[in-house]
Design an enzyme around this catalytic site. Structure first.
Site, PDB file in Angstrom:
ATOM      1  N   PHE A 135      -2.218   7.182   0.468  1.00 40.50           N
ATOM      2  CA  PHE A 135      -2.038   8.420   1.247  1.00 40.50           C
ATOM      3  C   PHE A 135      -0.994   8.233   2.353  1.00 40.50           C
ATOM      4  O   PHE A 135       0.058   8.886   2.365  1.00 40.50           O
ATOM      5  CB  PHE A 135      -3.401   8.848   1.813  1.00 40.50           C
ATOM      6  CG  PHE A 135      -3.365   9.795   2.975  1.00 40.50           C
ATOM      7  CD1 PHE A 135      -2.561  10.930   2.957  1.00 40.50           C
ATOM      8  CD2 PHE A 135      -4.162   9.556   4.094  1.00 40.50           C
ATOM      9  CE1 PHE A 135      -2.546  11.817   4.028  1.00 40.50           C
ATOM     10  CE2 PHE A 135      -4.151  10.431   5.162  1.00 40.50           C
ATOM     11  CZ  PHE A 135      -3.337  11.556   5.140  1.00 40.50           C
ATOM     12  N   ILE A 136      -1.261   7.322   3.271  1.00 41.70           N
ATOM     13  CA  ILE A 136      -0.333   7.140   4.392  1.00 41.70           C
ATOM     14  C   ILE A 136       0.951   6.453   3.908  1.00 41.70           C
ATOM     15  O   ILE A 136       2.060   6.841   4.276  1.00 41.70           O
ATOM     16  CB  ILE A 136      -1.008   6.346   5.531  1.00 41.70           C
ATOM     17  CG1 ILE A 136      -2.198   7.144   6.090  1.00 41.70           C
ATOM     18  CG2 ILE A 136      -0.010   6.041   6.634  1.00 41.70           C
ATOM     19  CD1 ILE A 136      -3.014   6.423   7.154  1.00 41.70           C
ATOM     20  N   GLY A 137       0.792   5.441   3.040  1.00 41.71           N
ATOM     21  CA  GLY A 137       1.945   4.671   2.565  1.00 41.71           C
ATOM     22  C   GLY A 137       3.000   5.534   1.892  1.00 41.71           C
ATOM     23  O   GLY A 137       4.202   5.302   2.064  1.00 41.71           O
ATOM     24  N   GLY A 148       0.820  -1.216   0.000  1.00 40.52           N
ATOM     25  CA  GLY A 148       0.000   0.000   0.000  1.00 40.52           C
ATOM     26  C   GLY A 148       0.851   1.262   0.000  1.00 40.52           C
ATOM     27  O   GLY A 148       0.400   2.327   0.427  1.00 40.52           O
ATOM     28  N   TYR A 166     -15.410  -2.584   8.423  1.00 40.08           N
ATOM     29  CA  TYR A 166     -14.005  -2.172   8.378  1.00 40.08           C
ATOM     30  C   TYR A 166     -13.316  -2.474   9.707  1.00 40.08           C
ATOM     31  O   TYR A 166     -12.213  -3.028   9.748  1.00 40.08           O
ATOM     32  CB  TYR A 166     -13.923  -0.678   8.045  1.00 40.08           C
ATOM     33  CG  TYR A 166     -12.555  -0.097   8.188  1.00 40.08           C
ATOM     34  CD1 TYR A 166     -11.496  -0.572   7.413  1.00 40.08           C
ATOM     35  CD2 TYR A 166     -12.288   0.924   9.096  1.00 40.08           C
ATOM     36  CE1 TYR A 166     -10.221  -0.043   7.547  1.00 40.08           C
ATOM     37  CE2 TYR A 166     -11.026   1.455   9.229  1.00 40.08           C
ATOM     38  CZ  TYR A 166      -9.995   0.972   8.458  1.00 40.08           C
ATOM     39  OH  TYR A 166      -8.741   1.494   8.595  1.00 40.08           O
ATOM     40  N   ASN A 194      -7.319   9.546  13.950  1.00 42.53           N
ATOM     41  CA  ASN A 194      -7.837  10.175  12.721  1.00 42.53           C
ATOM     42  C   ASN A 194      -6.716  10.885  11.979  1.00 42.53           C
ATOM     43  O   ASN A 194      -6.373  12.014  12.317  1.00 42.53           O
ATOM     44  CB  ASN A 194      -8.981  11.120  13.072  1.00 42.53           C
ATOM     45  CG  ASN A 194     -10.195  10.362  13.583  1.00 42.53           C
ATOM     46  OD1 ASN A 194     -10.123   9.718  14.629  1.00 42.53           O
ATOM     47  ND2 ASN A 194     -11.280  10.404  12.859  1.00 42.53           N
ATOM     48  N   VAL A 227      -1.920  -8.040  -2.656  1.00 41.33           N
ATOM     49  CA  VAL A 227      -1.429  -8.911  -1.574  1.00 41.33           C
ATOM     50  C   VAL A 227      -2.182 -10.230  -1.504  1.00 41.33           C
ATOM     51  O   VAL A 227      -1.721 -11.157  -0.849  1.00 41.33           O
ATOM     52  CB  VAL A 227      -1.496  -8.252  -0.172  1.00 41.33           C
ATOM     53  CG1 VAL A 227      -0.323  -7.347   0.081  1.00 41.33           C
ATOM     54  CG2 VAL A 227      -2.801  -7.543   0.063  1.00 41.33           C
ATOM     55  N   ARG A 286     -12.246  13.561  18.809  1.00 38.82           N
ATOM     56  CA  ARG A 286     -11.353  12.645  18.113  1.00 38.82           C
ATOM     57  C   ARG A 286      -9.923  13.088  18.388  1.00 38.82           C
ATOM     58  O   ARG A 286      -9.687  14.203  18.841  1.00 38.82           O
ATOM     59  CB  ARG A 286     -11.583  12.687  16.588  1.00 38.82           C
ATOM     60  CG  ARG A 286     -12.942  12.167  16.123  1.00 38.82           C
ATOM     61  CD  ARG A 286     -13.068  10.671  16.343  1.00 38.82           C
ATOM     62  NE  ARG A 286     -14.305  10.130  15.753  1.00 38.82           N
ATOM     63  CZ  ARG A 286     -15.504  10.143  16.334  1.00 38.82           C
ATOM     64  NH1 ARG A 286     -15.663  10.700  17.525  1.00 38.82           N
ATOM     65  NH2 ARG A 286     -16.533   9.599  15.726  1.00 38.82           N
TER      66      ARG A 286
HETATM   67  C1  UD1 Z   1     -12.167   7.559  11.002  1.00 39.39           C
HETATM   68  C2  UD1 Z   1     -12.211   6.690   9.781  1.00 39.39           C
HETATM   69  C3  UD1 Z   1     -11.833   5.302  10.101  1.00 39.39           C
HETATM   70  C4  UD1 Z   1     -10.444   5.327  10.660  1.00 39.39           C
HETATM   71  C5  UD1 Z   1     -10.432   6.210  11.871  1.00 39.39           C
HETATM   72  C6  UD1 Z   1      -9.048   6.307  12.432  1.00 39.39           C
HETATM   73  C7  UD1 Z   1     -13.685   6.950   7.915  1.00 39.39           C
HETATM   74  C8  UD1 Z   1     -15.070   7.064   7.401  1.00 39.39           C
HETATM   75  N1  UD1 Z   1     -13.535   6.734   9.202  1.00 39.39           N
HETATM   76  O1  UD1 Z   1     -13.188   7.138  11.895  1.00 39.39           O
HETATM   77  O2  UD1 Z   1     -11.859   4.523   8.969  1.00 39.39           O
HETATM   78  O3  UD1 Z   1     -10.010   4.069  11.000  1.00 39.39           O
HETATM   79  O4  UD1 Z   1     -10.886   7.496  11.548  1.00 39.39           O
HETATM   80  O5  UD1 Z   1      -8.217   6.956  11.556  1.00 39.39           O
HETATM   81  O6  UD1 Z   1     -12.711   7.034   7.178  1.00 39.39           O
HETATM   82  N2  UD1 Z   1     -18.667  14.035  10.566  1.00 39.39           N
HETATM   83  C9  UD1 Z   1     -19.178  15.303  10.381  1.00 39.39           C
HETATM   84  N3  UD1 Z   1     -19.421  15.737   9.100  1.00 39.39           N
HETATM   85  C10 UD1 Z   1     -19.169  14.968   8.001  1.00 39.39           C
HETATM   86  C11 UD1 Z   1     -18.653  13.668   8.201  1.00 39.39           C
HETATM   87  C12 UD1 Z   1     -18.395  13.231   9.501  1.00 39.39           C
HETATM   88  O7  UD1 Z   1     -19.405  16.032  11.332  1.00 39.39           O
HETATM   89  O8  UD1 Z   1     -19.382  15.416   6.876  1.00 39.39           O
HETATM   90  C13 UD1 Z   1     -18.418  13.582  11.952  1.00 39.39           C
HETATM   91  C14 UD1 Z   1     -18.955  12.201  12.232  1.00 39.39           C
HETATM   92  O9  UD1 Z   1     -20.286  12.255  12.606  1.00 39.39           O
HETATM   93  C15 UD1 Z   1     -18.049  11.732  13.353  1.00 39.39           C
HETATM   94  C16 UD1 Z   1     -16.728  12.435  13.086  1.00 39.39           C
HETATM   95  O10 UD1 Z   1     -17.024  13.479  12.164  1.00 39.39           O
HETATM   96  O11 UD1 Z   1     -18.547  12.160  14.590  1.00 39.39           O
HETATM   97  C17 UD1 Z   1     -15.638  11.568  12.536  1.00 39.39           C
HETATM   98  O12 UD1 Z   1     -16.084  10.928  11.375  1.00 39.39           O
HETATM   99  P1  UD1 Z   1     -15.153  10.039  10.421  1.00 39.39           P
HETATM  100  O13 UD1 Z   1     -13.859  10.713  10.162  1.00 39.39           O
HETATM  101  O14 UD1 Z   1     -15.959   9.667   9.250  1.00 39.39           O
HETATM  102  O15 UD1 Z   1     -15.015   8.659  11.210  1.00 39.39           O
HETATM  103  P2  UD1 Z   1     -14.267   8.127  12.522  1.00 39.39           P
HETATM  104  O16 UD1 Z   1     -15.277   7.305  13.205  1.00 39.39           O
HETATM  105  O17 UD1 Z   1     -13.617   9.173  13.326  1.00 39.39           O
END
Ligand code: UD1
Length: 344
Positions: A7-9, A3, A175, A204, A52, A243
């Site tokens: 992005f991260i890779g 990977g 996931y 995140n 993989v 977060r």
């Molecule tokens: C995210 C990733 C997850 C990853 C984790 C750790 C996604 C969808 N989720 O989880 O795969 O493993 O970080 O890196 O990639 N929100 C808004 N507005 C929007 C979209 C989301 O307010 O337009 C809010 C959501 O309600 C939530 C927060 O933002 O409360 C975070 O959302 P999101 O980044 O999607 O998912 P995570 O659960 O934090």
């Protein structure tokens, strides 16, 4: 590096090269992460296009390799359950094939990209009952804009606390289940081979080169894409959900530290939170990004997604103590750069 074109890779590959490692990249050009052809190399590291899940491809790239950094995965929440076989195939069958070939060819060190999603909800304390685990939030409560989880014993609102790596694991999405299965598979592999695995539970991640707004994107990319199009970021719930936003350059340094640990005293399977240690609310992230580009300011919509957890923030203490890793990019600096950085 699996990977390594993602992005991260891409950032991890750059950090490894800078530290003097020789890197070979395997990447499948998965359509969820890539449109158009892959480059010939990643910052000069040769790139093999392949999956993989394909034993002969993996067997072809492994000879001469000391340590595998496994970033290849399908990420995000996905669209619907039609995605389920793709997630399990890419993430779990892919890891299984990789581990089998590593065992066969005598490669005993693995750095695994895991995720904080394995925890489900974060850690909470009730002012009356102490540490408790809340149930999933109810639709009726969310619809009435009661977003904070409540104590299962007394019904009081709970206070969020930092999650450490010994927390109970509770994957709540496809996931998340595939990420936890990767951890379990690699732990079994380590027991049987005597190998070492550092599983990095990313929080995140955001930063330059992040994919644009797709069903597979995290909230930072969604807000950034909205602002680029001149639209206000739409903040769900009341924006108070917490977060840990960690910059991709810190994630790359965590991988480097983990890789070194697998060569030193890390034995067996060991998970590590990869987090900034400075949690923020989703509303604060939206404000910071909007400020950095001069608006429009965020709109708090009160909408909610049933699968979302309320708070998930982590203790970075173990990675600091055992890997010598501490994040260095704060939200203000990171967001100021991210606000203007190119997206993928
Ligand atoms: C995210 C990733 C997850 C990853 C984790 C750790 C996604 C969808 N989720 O989880 O795969 O493993 O970080 O890196 O990639 N929100 C808004 N507005 C929007 C979209 C989301 O307010 O337009 C809010 C959501 O309600 C939530 C927060 O933002 O409360 C975070 O959302 P999101 O980044 O999607 O998912 P995570 O659960 O934090």
């Amino acid at each position: 590096m699996t990977g390594g074109a993602g992005f991260i890779g891409t950032h991890v590959t750059a950090a490894l090269l800078e530290a003097g490692h020789e890197v070979r990249v395997l990447d499948s050009a998965h359509p969820a992460a890539h449109r158009g052809p892959l480059p010939r190399d990643i910052h000069g590291a040769p790139l093999v296009r392949g999956d993989v899940r394909d034993r002969s491809t993996v067997a072809g790239v492994l000879p001469g390799i000391d340590v595998v950094v496994h970033q290849a995965a399908m990420v995000g929440m996905g669209v619907d359950l039609d995605d389920l076989p793709d997630y399990v195939g890419a993430n779990d069958l892919g890891t299984a094939v990789l581990l089998a070939e590593m065992a066969r060819l005598g490669v005993h060190r693995l750095v695994l990209a895991s995720s904080m999603v394995v925890y489900g909800e974060g850690a909470y304390r009730c002012p009356a009952d102490g540490p408790v685990r809340p149930a999933a939030r109810e639709v009726a409560a969310l619809a009435a804009e009661r977003f904070e989880p409540v104590c299962p014993a007394c019904g009081r609102e709970l206070r969020p606390e930092l999650v450490d790596e010994d927390a109970v694991l509770d994957p709540r999405s496809v996931y998340a289940a595939t990420k936890l299965a990767q951890e379990h598979l690699s732990a079994a592999w380590a027991r049987q081979t005597g190998g070492s695995v550092a599983a990095l539970r990313y929080h995140n991640v955001y930063g330059p080169g992040m994919p644009r707004d797709t069903p597979y994107s995290g909230v930072a990319a969604i807000f950034r894409s909205a602002l680029e199009a001149g639209r206000a970021p739409r903040v769900f719930e009341d924006g108070g959900q917490r977060r840990d936003f960690v910059h991709v350059s810190d994630v790359a340094r965590a991988n480097l530290a983990a890789l070194d640990a697998t060569a030193a005293d890390l034995t067996g399977f060991r998970p590590f939170n990869v987090a900034s240690g400075a949690p923020a609310t989703v509303g604060e992230m939206a404000e910071a990004l909007a400020d950095a580009v001069g608006g429009p300011g965020p709109v708090v919509t009160g909408e909610f997604r049933l699968g979302d957890v309320r708070h998930i923030v982590a203790s970075p203490a173990r990675a600091t103590a055992e890997l010598g890793f501490t994040a260095t990019t704060g939200l203000r600096t990171g967001v100021a750069e991210f606000a203007h950085a190119a997206l993928r």
